[in-house]
Design an enzyme around this catalytic site. Sequence first.
Site, PDB file in Angstrom:
ATOM      1  N   HIS A   1       1.655   4.513  -2.818  1.00 15.81           N
ATOM      2  CA  HIS A   1       1.726   5.970  -2.592  1.00 15.81           C
ATOM      3  C   HIS A   1       3.094   6.496  -3.039  1.00 15.81           C
ATOM      4  CE1 HIS A   1      -1.982   6.772  -0.429  1.00 15.81           C
ATOM      5  NE2 HIS A   1      -1.741   5.863   0.505  1.00 15.81           N
TER       6      HIS A   1
ATOM      7  N   GLU B   1      -4.767   7.887  -2.936  1.00 23.42           N
ATOM      8  CA  GLU B   1      -5.242   6.619  -2.388  1.00 23.42           C
ATOM      9  C   GLU B   1      -5.520   5.615  -3.511  1.00 23.42           C
ATOM     10  OE1 GLU B   1      -4.911   6.430   0.754  1.00 23.42           O
ATOM     11  OE2 GLU B   1      -5.819   4.471   1.105  1.00 23.42           O
TER      12      GLU B   1
ATOM     13  N   HIS C   1       0.841  -1.207   0.000  1.00 21.01           N
ATOM     14  CA  HIS C   1       0.000   0.000   0.000  1.00 21.01           C
ATOM     15  C   HIS C   1       0.881   1.265   0.000  1.00 21.01           C
ATOM     16  CE1 HIS C   1      -3.714   2.268   1.185  1.00 21.01           C
ATOM     17  NE2 HIS C   1      -2.813   3.089   1.698  1.00 21.01           N
ATOM     18  N   GLU C   2       1.789   1.329   0.949  1.00 21.11           N
ATOM     19  CA  GLU C   2       2.624   2.534   1.052  1.00 21.11           C
ATOM     20  C   GLU C   2       3.540   2.682  -0.165  1.00 21.11           C
ATOM     21  OE1 GLU C   2       1.678   4.655   3.112  1.00 21.11           O
ATOM     22  OE2 GLU C   2       0.482   3.318   4.376  1.00 21.11           O
TER      23      GLU C   2
END
Length: 499
Positions: A268, A294, A264-265
Amino acid sequence: MANALQQLKAYQKKVIRLSEVSAILDWDQLTYMPAGAAADRADQQTTLQMLIHNLAVDPEVGRLLEASAAEVVGQPEGSEDAALVRVSKRDYDRSTRVPSNLIEELVSHSSMAYEVWVKARKQSDFSIFAPVLRKTVELNKRLADCLGYEEHPYDALLSQHEPGMTASKLRQLFAELRPALVKLVAEIAAAPQVDSSFLRGDFAVDRQQELTLEAVGILGYDTNRGRQDKTVHPFCTSFSRNDVRITTRYDEHMLGGALYASLHEAGHAMYEQGLPGHLELTALCRAASSGVHESQSRLWENMVGRSRQFCAYFLPRLVHYFPETFNNISAEELYRAVNRVEPSLIRVEADEVTYNLHIILRFELEIAMLEGRLDIDDLPDAWDAAMHEMLGVIPPSDTEGCLQDVHWSSGFGGFPAYTLGNLIAAQLWNSIRHDLPNLGSAIESGNCAPLLTWLRDHVHSLGARLDPMDLVQHSTGEVLDSKYLISYLHEKYRDIYGL
Ligand code: ZN
C-alpha cells in the site's frame, strides 16, 4: 488574476492539507496517544472534519468547477486538466448530494452501532445486533438514493470505493470465480496438508521488528519517506507522498503474521510513495480506488512475498534472526508453509485461496439484505449455510460467524474491494511476467527494483487520472477478467499440493 482551474487547485490544496493533518491525528491515536486523551482527540477530529466538509461543499467550489470545465473544453478526455475537472466534479457532487442531516445520522449511528457490535460479539448473540443492522440497511438505502444510481442501489454504495464498478459487473466476475475456488478448496482439502508448524514458536518481538523492516526495505519501501510502528491492527496511512507510514502487530509465538502484514502494508505504502509528484495536492494525486490500492498490497504480499524466489532469497535472513528455528528448514519447506491453505471461519486469517470466498459470501448477503430478500433475523442461518456450501465449515457461534467484522456497523459496499484487489493483482502479475521475463531470478537475488519500476510506470504514476477499470485496461491491455486469478491460483496450488 488566476484562471479558474488554478483557483480550484489552490482550493484543493487547502482541503488536502487539512485532511493530511487529520490523518496525523488518527495515526497518533492508533500508535502513541495516551488513553486519557481520547475525548479531546475525538473533539479535535470532529472540529477538523467539519472544517474540511464545509470547505468541500462550499458553493464557490461548484462555481470554480463550472468555470474550469469551460476552460478545459476541447482538451482530450485523458488530459490531466480534463481528468482533474472530471474527478473533482465527482467528489463535489458526492459531497453535496447527501444532506447534512443524513451525514449526521450516519455518523452517530455508526458510533452507536460499533458499541452494540462490541457487546453482541462479546456475548456471541446476534439478536443484540439485529435491530442496529436493520437501521444500517435503512440508512444505506437512503444514502444510495441520495448518491444516485442507474441499476441497483448497491452501485451507489460501491461508487464510494470503486468509481464505475457495479453490482452486475461484480456478479459476473464472482460467478466465474466462485465455482473455481470452491472446487480448488475441496481438492486441496483432500490432499495431504503441508507442514507449517515451525512458524509457531518463540520469536522475540525486537528481532521481528528488525526482520520486518529489512523485508520491506528489500521490496523498495522508502523509509526516508516513511516509518513502521506497532499497532493492534496493521494499517498504512499517508500524510503526503513524502511521509507514508505503515504499522504492524507482533505475536511472539507466531512469525508469519507480522512479516506478511508488513509486506502487505508496504505494498500500500509504495503505491502512495509513487503517486505523481507533479500532481501533488490535487484530486489526482491519490489512488484510483480501494480495489486498486488493495491490488498493490496483495501483489507484494502474495505474488512476491509468498513466491518460491522470495522465500529462497529471504531464508538466510530468517536464519540470521532466528537460527534455532530456521537452520534446518529448506527454502521449499518455507515456501510451502507460508502458502498453507485451510478453510477457516475468520476472514482476516484466511489464506490466498479461501479468502475470496469470504468476500463473495459477504457481497451476496449485503445484496440480499439491501433488496429485502433476506430478513435481518435470518442472517446467522444464511451465513452458516453459505459457509458450509463454500468452505465446508460451520461457525460454532455468531462471534466466529456473522458478527466477526466491524464493517456492518457503518455501511455496505466496502468488502468487494478486497477481492477486486486480488483480481487486479493477478491480471497485473500476468502482464508483468510477460514484460519482465527475468523477474523471478531478480527476486531470487533480492532485486525487486524492476517490479517496482513497472508498477510505478503502469499504476502508481497515474494517480486517479483513470477510473479503476480503465486503469486495468490501460495497464494490461484487457478488461478485468477473473481468469487470471483463477489460473494463478490453479498453477500455484496444484503444484504445492500435488493435485
Ligand atoms: Zn490492504
